[in-house]
Design an enzyme around this catalytic site. Structure first.
Site, PDB file in Angstrom:
ATOM      1  N   THR A  62     -71.249  -1.435  52.057  1.00 47.11           N
ATOM      2  CA  THR A  62     -70.788  -0.604  53.166  1.00 47.11           C
ATOM      3  C   THR A  62     -69.742  -1.349  53.991  1.00 47.11           C
ATOM      4  O   THR A  62     -69.259  -2.417  53.581  1.00 47.11           O
ATOM      5  CB  THR A  62     -71.990  -0.060  53.970  1.00 47.11           C
ATOM      6  OG1 THR A  62     -71.512   0.920  54.891  1.00 47.11           O
ATOM      7  CG2 THR A  62     -72.771  -1.129  54.704  1.00 47.11           C
ATOM      8  N   LYS A  66     -66.093  -2.069  51.295  1.00 47.72           N
ATOM      9  CA  LYS A  66     -65.976  -1.089  50.199  1.00 47.72           C
ATOM     10  C   LYS A  66     -64.709  -1.238  49.350  1.00 47.72           C
ATOM     11  O   LYS A  66     -64.747  -0.975  48.150  1.00 47.72           O
ATOM     12  CB  LYS A  66     -66.041   0.344  50.760  1.00 47.72           C
ATOM     13  CG  LYS A  66     -67.439   0.737  51.193  1.00 47.72           C
ATOM     14  CD  LYS A  66     -67.512   2.196  51.574  1.00 47.72           C
ATOM     15  CE  LYS A  66     -68.923   2.518  52.022  1.00 47.72           C
ATOM     16  NZ  LYS A  66     -69.133   3.930  52.302  1.00 47.72           N
ATOM     17  N   ASP A 102     -70.352   7.984  47.062  1.00 48.80           N
ATOM     18  CA  ASP A 102     -70.007   8.663  48.318  1.00 48.80           C
ATOM     19  C   ASP A 102     -69.384  10.034  48.048  1.00 48.80           C
ATOM     20  O   ASP A 102     -69.663  11.006  48.741  1.00 48.80           O
ATOM     21  CB  ASP A 102     -68.999   7.835  49.135  1.00 48.80           C
ATOM     22  CG  ASP A 102     -69.657   6.668  49.842  1.00 48.80           C
ATOM     23  OD1 ASP A 102     -70.870   6.732  50.112  1.00 48.80           O
ATOM     24  OD2 ASP A 102     -68.946   5.681  50.141  1.00 48.80           O
ATOM     25  N   SER A 127     -58.735   8.945  58.863  1.00 52.31           N
ATOM     26  CA  SER A 127     -58.028   8.427  57.675  1.00 52.31           C
ATOM     27  C   SER A 127     -58.585   7.095  57.204  1.00 52.31           C
ATOM     28  O   SER A 127     -57.875   6.299  56.613  1.00 52.31           O
ATOM     29  CB  SER A 127     -56.542   8.252  57.996  1.00 52.31           C
ATOM     30  OG  SER A 127     -55.991   9.458  58.424  1.00 52.31           O
ATOM     31  N   ALA A 130     -63.990   6.287  54.457  1.00 50.64           N
ATOM     32  CA  ALA A 130     -64.838   7.440  54.131  1.00 50.64           C
ATOM     33  C   ALA A 130     -63.963   8.644  53.776  1.00 50.64           C
ATOM     34  O   ALA A 130     -64.268   9.400  52.847  1.00 50.64           O
ATOM     35  CB  ALA A 130     -65.747   7.768  55.298  1.00 50.64           C
ATOM     36  N   ILE A 153     -50.830   8.316  63.364  1.00 50.59           N
ATOM     37  CA  ILE A 153     -50.173   9.279  62.472  1.00 50.59           C
ATOM     38  C   ILE A 153     -49.738   8.633  61.155  1.00 50.59           C
ATOM     39  O   ILE A 153     -49.776   9.253  60.097  1.00 50.59           O
ATOM     40  CB  ILE A 153     -49.011  10.001  63.199  1.00 50.59           C
ATOM     41  CG1 ILE A 153     -48.732  11.338  62.547  1.00 50.59           C
ATOM     42  CG2 ILE A 153     -47.771   9.168  63.344  1.00 50.59           C
ATOM     43  CD1 ILE A 153     -49.791  12.372  62.802  1.00 50.59           C
TER      44      ILE A 153
HETATM   45  P1  ATR Z   1     -64.494   4.430  57.882  1.00 51.88           P
HETATM   46  O1  ATR Z   1     -64.139   3.455  56.813  1.00 51.88           O
HETATM   47  O2  ATR Z   1     -65.965   4.578  58.107  1.00 51.88           O
HETATM   48  O3  ATR Z   1     -63.843   5.777  57.712  1.00 51.88           O
HETATM   49  P2  ATR Z   1     -62.536   3.354  59.746  1.00 51.88           P
HETATM   50  O4  ATR Z   1     -61.691   2.899  58.642  1.00 51.88           O
HETATM   51  O5  ATR Z   1     -62.744   2.422  60.885  1.00 51.88           O
HETATM   52  O6  ATR Z   1     -63.982   3.785  59.264  1.00 51.88           O
HETATM   53  O7  ATR Z   1     -61.945   4.740  60.288  1.00 51.88           O
HETATM   54  C1  ATR Z   1     -62.309   5.248  61.493  1.00 51.88           C
HETATM   55  C2  ATR Z   1     -61.529   6.536  61.774  1.00 51.88           C
HETATM   56  O8  ATR Z   1     -61.920   6.992  63.076  1.00 51.88           O
HETATM   57  C3  ATR Z   1     -60.023   6.351  61.811  1.00 51.88           C
HETATM   58  O9  ATR Z   1     -59.413   7.502  61.294  1.00 51.88           O
HETATM   59  C4  ATR Z   1     -59.756   6.204  63.316  1.00 51.88           C
HETATM   60  O10 ATR Z   1     -58.460   6.585  63.734  1.00 51.88           O
HETATM   61  P3  ATR Z   1     -57.234   5.531  63.714  1.00 51.88           P
HETATM   62  O11 ATR Z   1     -56.745   5.497  62.303  1.00 51.88           O
HETATM   63  O12 ATR Z   1     -56.249   6.084  64.641  1.00 51.88           O
HETATM   64  O13 ATR Z   1     -57.805   4.208  64.170  1.00 51.88           O
HETATM   65  C5  ATR Z   1     -60.747   7.183  63.878  1.00 51.88           C
HETATM   66  N1  ATR Z   1     -61.054   6.915  65.297  1.00 51.88           N
HETATM   67  C6  ATR Z   1     -61.842   5.948  65.785  1.00 51.88           C
HETATM   68  N2  ATR Z   1     -61.899   6.008  67.138  1.00 51.88           N
HETATM   69  C7  ATR Z   1     -61.120   7.066  67.524  1.00 51.88           C
HETATM   70  C8  ATR Z   1     -60.789   7.689  68.781  1.00 51.88           C
HETATM   71  N3  ATR Z   1     -61.284   7.223  69.939  1.00 51.88           N
HETATM   72  N4  ATR Z   1     -59.978   8.751  68.769  1.00 51.88           N
HETATM   73  C9  ATR Z   1     -59.485   9.255  67.614  1.00 51.88           C
HETATM   74  N5  ATR Z   1     -59.774   8.730  66.382  1.00 51.88           N
HETATM   75  C10 ATR Z   1     -60.582   7.657  66.328  1.00 51.88           C
END
Ligand code: ATR
Length: 271
Positions: A62, A66, A102, A127, A130, A153
């Site tokens: 996890t 990953k 997953d 993005s 997951a 973006i």
């Molecule tokens: P995982 O691998 O579990 O998907 P991650 O790679 O940390 O975790 O991704 C977290 C996602 O949550 C990202 O899309 C992140 O947006 P950013 O790419 O802009 O960082 C999003 N995210 C986390 N906190 C956020 C917030 N306060 N507002 C909007 N998006 C958020």
């Protein structure tokens, strides 16, 4: 001899995987144990070496390993290669074989409800890692179009490119420009909701035609889910994906059907 399994990650203390798998072993009287093993990001190589030395039978991977884990595999499944990430490893005669449960674990609750994906439009919020497995799942099931909305973006653009590469029409948007009326599926893959924050998108126009799926499982119901439920959307909870991926990992390791009801009960008791 007792067979040992693990979940590796950091942080790992709050993982529900040990409870789910240990309950399954008990239910089926298997001489196995499943532990949580914290491996910091910078120590993955050494951590994997120690798992080889103790002849671990299998493990889940996890956050944050990953993607990084891919390079320590001896072989990997087609899903793993397509997604570029691994969440399940099986030790087969000393070889570490990587799988990704997953994607199918995510799809399982949709299929169970007999909801069609083919030809439908999908909105994915987030993005991260997951989100990659999830867009691959929708691509496999021939969704018509996948829109990625993300705070950053540039990352939305990258995931959209990855999605197009899987043969599905894709575009990206900012969170504030999202128009939910264009989609059947709305999926939250961000961490927003973990701390009871408000939904990232306006839920006013969510209605009975929508399927709203939030992969956060703790809390069980996020603001997005609570509001969408009030508007009569079809709801899918994050614990269902957690259960789906665990059942599939169990079957890879033990080659017998998983005790689904036992695993679900443990999960619902723990969330
Ligand atoms: P995982 O691998 O579990 O998907 P991650 O790679 O940390 O975790 O991704 C977290 C996602 O949550 C990202 O899309 C992140 O947006 P950013 O790419 O802009 O960082 C999003 N995210 C986390 N906190 C956020 C917030 N306060 N507002 C909007 N998006 C958020």
């Amino acid at each position: 001899m007792t067979r040992t399994f693990a979940v590796i990650g950091d942080p790992i203390e709050h993982s529900l995987s040990p409870s789910i798998h240990n309950a399954a072993f008990k239910a089926l009287n298997l001489d196995c144990t499943y532990i949580a093993y914290r491996i910091p990001r910078s120590e993955l190589k050494e951590g994997i070496e120690s798992l080889r030395q103790i002849k671990i039978s299998g493990f889940n991977v996890t956050i944050p390993h990953k993607i990084e884990m891919m390079q320590y595999l001896d072989e990997s499944s087609p899903e793993c290669k397509m997604i570029g990430a691994v969440n399940t490893v099986s030790n087969e005669n000393g070889k570490f074989i990587g799988y990704n449960t997953d994607m199918d674990g995510f799809l399982e609750p949709i299929k169970k409800r007999s909801i069609g994906i083919s030809g439908e439009s999908v909105l994915v919020l987030g993005s991260g890692g997951a989100a990659r497995a999830i867009v691959a799942g929708f691509a496999k099931e021939r969704a018509k179009k996948i829109t990625i909305a993300n705070r950053t973006i540039q990352k939305a653009q990258e995931l959209s490119k990855f999605t197009s590469g899987l043969g599905v029409e894709s575009d990206h948007t900012t969170l504030s420009d999202v128009d939910v009326s264009k989609y059947k599926f709305i999926i939250n893959t961000t961490s927003v909701g973990l701390k009871n924050e408000s939904s990232l998108i306006s839920t006013n126009k969510i209605n009975t035609n929508h399927v709203v799926y939030d992969i956060i499982y703790m809390p069980m119901s996020t603001d997005l889910i609570t509001q969408s439920k009030k508007n009569s959307a079809t709801i899918i909870y994050g614990y269902e994906m957690l259960l789906g991926q665990a059942v599939l990992a169990f079957q890879i390791w033990h080659k017998i059907p998983a005790p689904y009801d036992t695993m679900k009960k443990v999960l619902l008791g723990g969330v």
